[in-house]
Scaffold this motif. Structure first.
Motif, short mmCIF file in Angstrom:
data_model
loop_
_atom_site.label_atom_id
_atom_site.label_comp_id
_atom_site.label_asym_id
_atom_site.label_seq_id
_atom_site.Cartn_x
_atom_site.Cartn_y
_atom_site.Cartn_z
N ARG A 12 -3.86 60.83 -36.70
CA ARG A 12 -4.34 61.48 -35.48
C ARG A 12 -4.81 62.91 -35.76
NH1 ARG A 12 0.56 59.46 -33.02
NH2 ARG A 12 1.23 61.61 -32.60
N HIS A 13 -4.73 63.32 -37.01
CA HIS A 13 -5.14 64.67 -37.41
C HIS A 13 -6.65 64.70 -37.62
CE1 HIS A 13 -4.85 68.63 -39.26
NE2 HIS A 13 -5.60 68.19 -40.25
N GLY A 14 -7.29 65.75 -37.15
CA GLY A 14 -8.71 65.93 -37.40
C GLY A 14 -9.60 64.87 -36.80
N GLY A 15 -9.31 64.43 -35.62
CA GLY A 15 -10.17 63.46 -34.95
C GLY A 15 -9.76 62.02 -35.13
N ARG A 32 8.07 55.97 -40.08
CA ARG A 32 8.88 57.18 -39.94
C ARG A 32 8.88 58.00 -41.24
NH1 ARG A 32 12.57 53.67 -37.54
NH2 ARG A 32 13.91 53.81 -39.39
N GLN A 33 8.92 57.30 -42.38
CA GLN A 33 8.90 58.02 -43.66
C GLN A 33 7.58 58.75 -43.85
OE1 GLN A 33 9.79 54.66 -46.22
NE2 GLN A 33 11.90 55.36 -46.51
N HIS A 34 6.47 58.11 -43.52
CA HIS A 34 5.17 58.78 -43.66
C HIS A 34 5.09 60.01 -42.76
CE1 HIS A 34 3.03 56.15 -46.40
NE2 HIS A 34 3.38 55.08 -45.70
N ASN A 35 5.57 59.90 -41.54
CA ASN A 35 5.52 61.04 -40.63
C ASN A 35 6.55 62.10 -40.96
OD1 ASN A 35 3.34 60.40 -38.88
ND2 ASN A 35 4.60 58.85 -37.87
N GLY A 36 7.58 61.75 -41.75
CA GLY A 36 8.59 62.71 -42.15
C GLY A 36 8.23 63.50 -43.40
N GLY A 37 7.14 63.15 -44.08
CA GLY A 37 6.74 63.87 -45.28
C GLY A 37 7.40 63.32 -46.53
N ARG A 38 7.12 63.91 -47.66
CA ARG A 38 7.61 63.41 -48.93
C ARG A 38 9.14 63.50 -49.03
NH1 ARG A 38 4.11 65.41 -53.96
NH2 ARG A 38 5.27 63.69 -54.85
N ARG A 40 11.21 62.79 -46.81
CA ARG A 40 11.77 61.63 -46.11
C ARG A 40 11.32 60.32 -46.73
NH1 ARG A 40 13.41 62.85 -40.81
NH2 ARG A 40 14.38 64.91 -40.84
N GLY A 41 10.65 60.38 -47.87
CA GLY A 41 10.21 59.16 -48.53
C GLY A 41 8.77 58.80 -48.29
N GLY A 42 8.01 59.68 -47.63
CA GLY A 42 6.60 59.41 -47.39
C GLY A 42 5.76 59.54 -48.65
N ALA A 43 4.53 59.10 -48.59
CA ALA A 43 3.63 59.14 -49.74
C ALA A 43 2.97 60.51 -49.86
CB ALA A 43 2.57 58.05 -49.61
N ARG A 44 2.56 60.84 -51.08
CA ARG A 44 1.90 62.12 -51.30
C ARG A 44 0.61 62.22 -50.50
NH1 ARG A 44 -2.21 63.33 -54.52
NH2 ARG A 44 -2.07 61.29 -55.54
N ARG A 45 -0.14 61.13 -50.42
CA ARG A 45 -1.44 61.16 -49.74
C ARG A 45 -1.31 61.29 -48.22
NH1 ARG A 45 -4.79 56.22 -51.12
NH2 ARG A 45 -6.15 57.26 -49.60
N THR A 46 -0.15 61.00 -47.66
CA THR A 46 0.01 61.11 -46.20
C THR A 46 0.79 62.36 -45.80
OG1 THR A 46 2.04 59.77 -46.26
CG2 THR A 46 -0.05 58.62 -45.92
N SER A 47 1.39 63.05 -46.75
CA SER A 47 2.21 64.21 -46.44
C SER A 47 1.34 65.35 -45.92
CB SER A 47 2.98 64.66 -47.69
OG SER A 47 3.81 65.75 -47.38
N ARG A 49 -0.69 65.35 -43.44
CA ARG A 49 -1.97 64.92 -42.88
C ARG A 49 -1.80 64.10 -41.61
NH1 ARG A 49 -5.21 63.12 -48.44
NH2 ARG A 49 -4.83 65.07 -49.57
N GLY A 50 -0.60 64.10 -41.08
CA GLY A 50 -0.33 63.32 -39.89
C GLY A 50 -0.50 64.14 -38.63
N PRO A 51 0.05 63.64 -37.51
CA PRO A 51 0.90 62.45 -37.42
C PRO A 51 0.10 61.16 -37.63
CG PRO A 51 0.46 63.31 -35.23
CD PRO A 51 -0.11 64.31 -36.20
N TRP A 52 0.84 60.12 -38.07
CA TRP A 52 0.24 58.84 -38.39
C TRP A 52 0.68 57.78 -37.39
CZ3 TRP A 52 -3.27 58.40 -42.33
CH2 TRP A 52 -3.33 59.45 -43.24
#
Length: 292
Positions: A12-15, A32-38, A40-47, A49-52
């Motif tokens: 939802r970031h940037g349009g 939840r992990q992706h939206n929590g950042g690295r 919280r177990g999220g991926a580097r490419r999604t950290s 850059r959310g919310p997802w």
């Protein structure tokens, strides 16, 4: 039974045009992990850059390897030899739009086009045809989250199971004979495939039913579906297998992820163990070879 899902995230970031493809056995936890950042177990490419939001996921893969190879091809369509007809991302095409454009081609590409896959939209699909070209007819398209999924996964993780019934179900008793070949059921034989439509009592050896379903497609190895020999209801092969596996308490699939450059996991179905390039033509594999 374990869930193997290849999912698509929308930022939802940037349009709202960003996208990410991944694999998980628990879509809610992974989001939840992706939206929590690295941390919280999220991926580097999604950290950062959310919310997802999770757009959809594809499931019904027979093994982790099958799902992980689907994930790799979706992430790298230009490098996948399974997608020669997919044009590269256009200059102003958003990543989410490109990912949705690639997905139907993946579902129609060999060997995934023969798998009993399902697509579950977690957000309202876009107006008009959601996917174009349309997925194969046997691919089931669903909408909405599955609230009972996490409870089922937690129970599996804790090693607990639903309370046992006082009396075993009728399906636990082997039938006297296969509906198709008529041979008596042997004690060491695998459980039969049964019609999931009550009160139909059809029961057959998996190879017998597969061969019947493949009569219109003699060149194929994996059936898509066919009419029940008793009630004549059209049955999807994937629904039969899910019903069959649901009769067991556990499903264990052990497989290692291989280098995608080495070929797809189903390539092994076309040659016997030990065969390979330079060893001459391999004898045709039968369904009996795959099931046993």
């Amino acid at each position: 039974m374990s869930l193997r899902a290849v999912y698509l995230l929308r930022s939802r970031h940037g349009g709202g045009g960003g996208a990410y493809v991944g694999f998980t056995v628990d879509p809610a936890r992974r989001l939840r992990q992706h939206n929590g950042g690295r941390r919280r177990g999220g991926a580097r490419r999604t950290s950062g850059r959310g919310p997802w939001e999770m757009e959809l996921y594809v499931y019904g893969f027979p093994s982790d390897v099958a799902a992980l190879r689907f994930e790799w091809a979706w992430q790298h369509p230009a490098a996948s030899r399974r997608l020669p007809d997919v044009t590269p991302r256009r200059p102003r095409e958003r990543p989410i739009a490109f990912a949705l454009r690639v997905l139907p081609h993946l579902l129609r590409a060999p060997p995934w086009r023969r798998l009993p896959l399902r697509v579950r939209w977690l957000r309202p699909p876009p107006p008009g045809p959601a996917l174009g070209p349309a997925p194969p007819p046997h691919v089931v398209v669903e909408e909405g989250a599955v609230p009972e999924l996490r409870t089922r996964l937690r129970r599996h993780a804790r090693g607990t199971r639903p309370p046992a019934r006082d009396t075993p179900p009728a399906e636990a008793t082997p039938p006297p004979a296969c509906d198709l070949c008529g041979e008596p059921w042997e004690a060491e034989a695998p459980p039969p495939l049964r019609c999931p439509r009550p009160p139909c009592a059809m029961a057959a050896h998996p190879p017998c039913l597969a061969q019947r379903f493949l009569r219109p497609e003699p060149g194929e190895l994996l059936p898509l579906g066919g009419a029940c020999p008793r009630c004549h209801t059209y049955l999807l092969w994937g629904d039969l297998i899910r019903h069959h596996r649901g009769e067991r308490d556990e499903e264990e699939e052990g497989a290692e992820l291989e280098d995608p450059a080495l070929g797809h996991w189903t390539d092994a179905l076309l040659q016997p163990e030990g065969a390979g390039p330079g060893t001459g033509p391999a004898p045709k594999t039968t369904f009996n070879d795959l099931f046993n």
